[in-house]
Design a protein around this motif. Structure first.
Motif, PDB file in Angstrom:
ATOM      1  N   PRO A 136      -1.644   3.023   4.959  1.00  0.00           N
ATOM      2  CA  PRO A 136      -1.030   1.694   5.064  1.00  0.00           C
ATOM      3  C   PRO A 136      -0.722   1.275   6.512  1.00  0.00           C
ATOM      4  O   PRO A 136      -0.584   0.086   6.792  1.00  0.00           O
TER       5      PRO A 136
ATOM      6  N   PHE B 134       1.886   1.725  -3.466  1.00  0.00           N
ATOM      7  CA  PHE B 134       0.797   2.378  -4.208  1.00  0.00           C
ATOM      8  C   PHE B 134       0.896   3.903  -4.018  1.00  0.00           C
ATOM      9  O   PHE B 134       0.745   4.661  -4.975  1.00  0.00           O
ATOM     10  N   HIS B 135       1.137   4.310  -2.788  1.00  0.00           N
ATOM     11  CA  HIS B 135       1.182   5.754  -2.528  1.00  0.00           C
ATOM     12  C   HIS B 135       2.391   6.408  -3.186  1.00  0.00           C
ATOM     13  O   HIS B 135       2.292   7.496  -3.761  1.00  0.00           O
ATOM     14  N   LEU B 136       3.543   5.729  -3.115  1.00  0.00           N
ATOM     15  CA  LEU B 136       4.731   6.255  -3.804  1.00  0.00           C
ATOM     16  C   LEU B 136       4.448   6.438  -5.291  1.00  0.00           C
ATOM     17  O   LEU B 136       4.817   7.459  -5.886  1.00  0.00           O
TER      18      LEU B 136
ATOM     19  N   TYR C 233      -1.386   7.545   8.338  1.00  0.00           N
ATOM     20  CA  TYR C 233      -1.081   7.117   6.958  1.00  0.00           C
ATOM     21  C   TYR C 233      -1.785   5.791   6.714  1.00  0.00           C
ATOM     22  O   TYR C 233      -1.578   4.832   7.447  1.00  0.00           O
TER      23      TYR C 233
ATOM     24  N   LEU D 255       0.840  -1.202   0.000  1.00  0.00           N
ATOM     25  CA  LEU D 255       0.000   0.000   0.000  1.00  0.00           C
ATOM     26  C   LEU D 255       0.874   1.250   0.000  1.00  0.00           C
ATOM     27  O   LEU D 255       0.542   2.265  -0.621  1.00  0.00           O
ATOM     28  N   HIS D 256       2.001   1.164   0.684  1.00  0.00           N
ATOM     29  CA  HIS D 256       2.974   2.267   0.624  1.00  0.00           C
ATOM     30  C   HIS D 256       3.504   2.421  -0.806  1.00  0.00           C
ATOM     31  O   HIS D 256       3.627   3.547  -1.309  1.00  0.00           O
TER      32      HIS D 256
END
Lengths: 141, 141, 141, 141
Positions: free
Chosen positions: B23, A29-31, B21, A26-27
């Motif tokens: 995630p 995805f955010h990046l 955040y 999910l991180h």
């Protein structure tokens, strides 16, 4: 073609089972979304937050984790707009291991709502963003 | 009643929009699952991994993020077993803000498959775990 | 000239005071070190760990944090070898904010010892690495 | 006696060498500091930041990592005040593995300066905090 950016699995992304800790996807995805804004929309995500006063809290997410990843792997991550609502945007993500394009590693989506960064008041998708996303959607159907 | 453990939002869980955040909620799910093993099944998750040689890679996850959380909040996180398959387990998670039990903050689930930690070979849910989970499911229907 | 790589401050690196959470700087040091191995020594850090069976636990670190960083900033991070011992290596790091090269943001060092990844037995700096580091030290005095 | 709090090594704190990723120790320091404020000074760190408008950016840190930690370990972390300056506070941290009190695992310190959270203007250590820290220093010489 959908927007694509490469992310390297880093040393600390690995958990004690020896694979990427699943919340890290999910991180990733955010990046990838941060890169999408910079590259496709021409605006730094930090400026979206603090100059445009626009934030995107996630209200729903789904994710399939198809293959495990190990340290040393690189992911080619695609970002697309699945749905553009009145106040919400649904983003899609597909990750492929670099050098192994046949098989998907991870596939997911999240629904974000538009809010003002300073007050978290829900607002409509602003026109500048709506136009940018529509252009991007036409380019990668 | 379902197993419940409390998690504190920590200083570094907050993102640049001032909320947790997203995630990190999946990380909270995992922290709660680690406590579930220790408390409900009487085995440390580290021993599951390395003594029992059993790991639980996630293959699917879903999550609704209903309310935002800020620094200083505490979450009462429930863990339950939604489905017990041949080789897979579906875990459910519900989080409530401590002191505000009426409203759910986050609700999600993930599907894990059982594999050997050292080889990642898929295996059946081992009998010791199946019995423990069945007992827990009867106790919190 | 010392090896230099660029790192972007990401959305989740920011803490609830609105600046980069200070432990993240040590993570940036590690990211830069991973790039140093790939670029300067021509070997992926994952291969060092798992093919060469060589790991570098840190036994000491020091760091001065001179300027705060915010989301949107980019750091040009230099990595150098300060000392090459029998079993230990002292690495130096200097970070500059991109576009503001006059002023240093962060400066630090860590001492690592060489161990076998699988047993954590302390070993001498292997000859292939010693030669590579000596070459790099001559190039960036 | 110095303030002491217990921290569990969690699944995701482990790196690909199988031990706690060293930047996580600085995170443990911060977690322990957050508990120090709540327990010893009777104020939630979130309230310090947002009600008292006081933040503590780190300007220097040092750390010795004496023993490695693995998943399943618990750390008893001591926090003390080493020096109380006009605008700065030097905090000390000592970590012991629970069940193995003879040997220290990690020992470090960081120097923080007092600033207003909203403007990052440097200020003197406020009187309420100075008195609280002096009381704590007398109790754990």
């Amino acid at each position: 073609m959908a927007f694509r950016t490469q992310i390297k699995v880093c040393f600390s992304d690995i958990d004690n089972a020896g694979i990427v800790y699943y919340p890290r996807f999910l991180h990733y995805f955010h990046l990838a979304l941060e890169e999408f804004f910079a590259t496709e929309l021409g605006i730094d995500f930090a400026d979206v937050l603090h100059t445009k006063n626009l934030a995107f809290p996630t209200v729903h997410l789904e994710c399939d984790l198809v293959r495990k990843l190990r340290y040393g792997d690189r992911i080619n991550m695609e970002v697309s707009v699945i749905h553009l609502g009145q106040t919400s945007i649904t983003w899609g993500y597909k990750g492929y291991r670099a050098g192994d394009e046949g098989g998907i590693v991870v596939e997911g989506s999240n629904v974000t709502v538009c809010v003002k960064t300073d007050t978290f008041e829900k607002i409509d998708v602003p026109e500048w963003l709506r136009q940018g996303l529509k252009t991007q959607m036409r380019a990668s159907p």
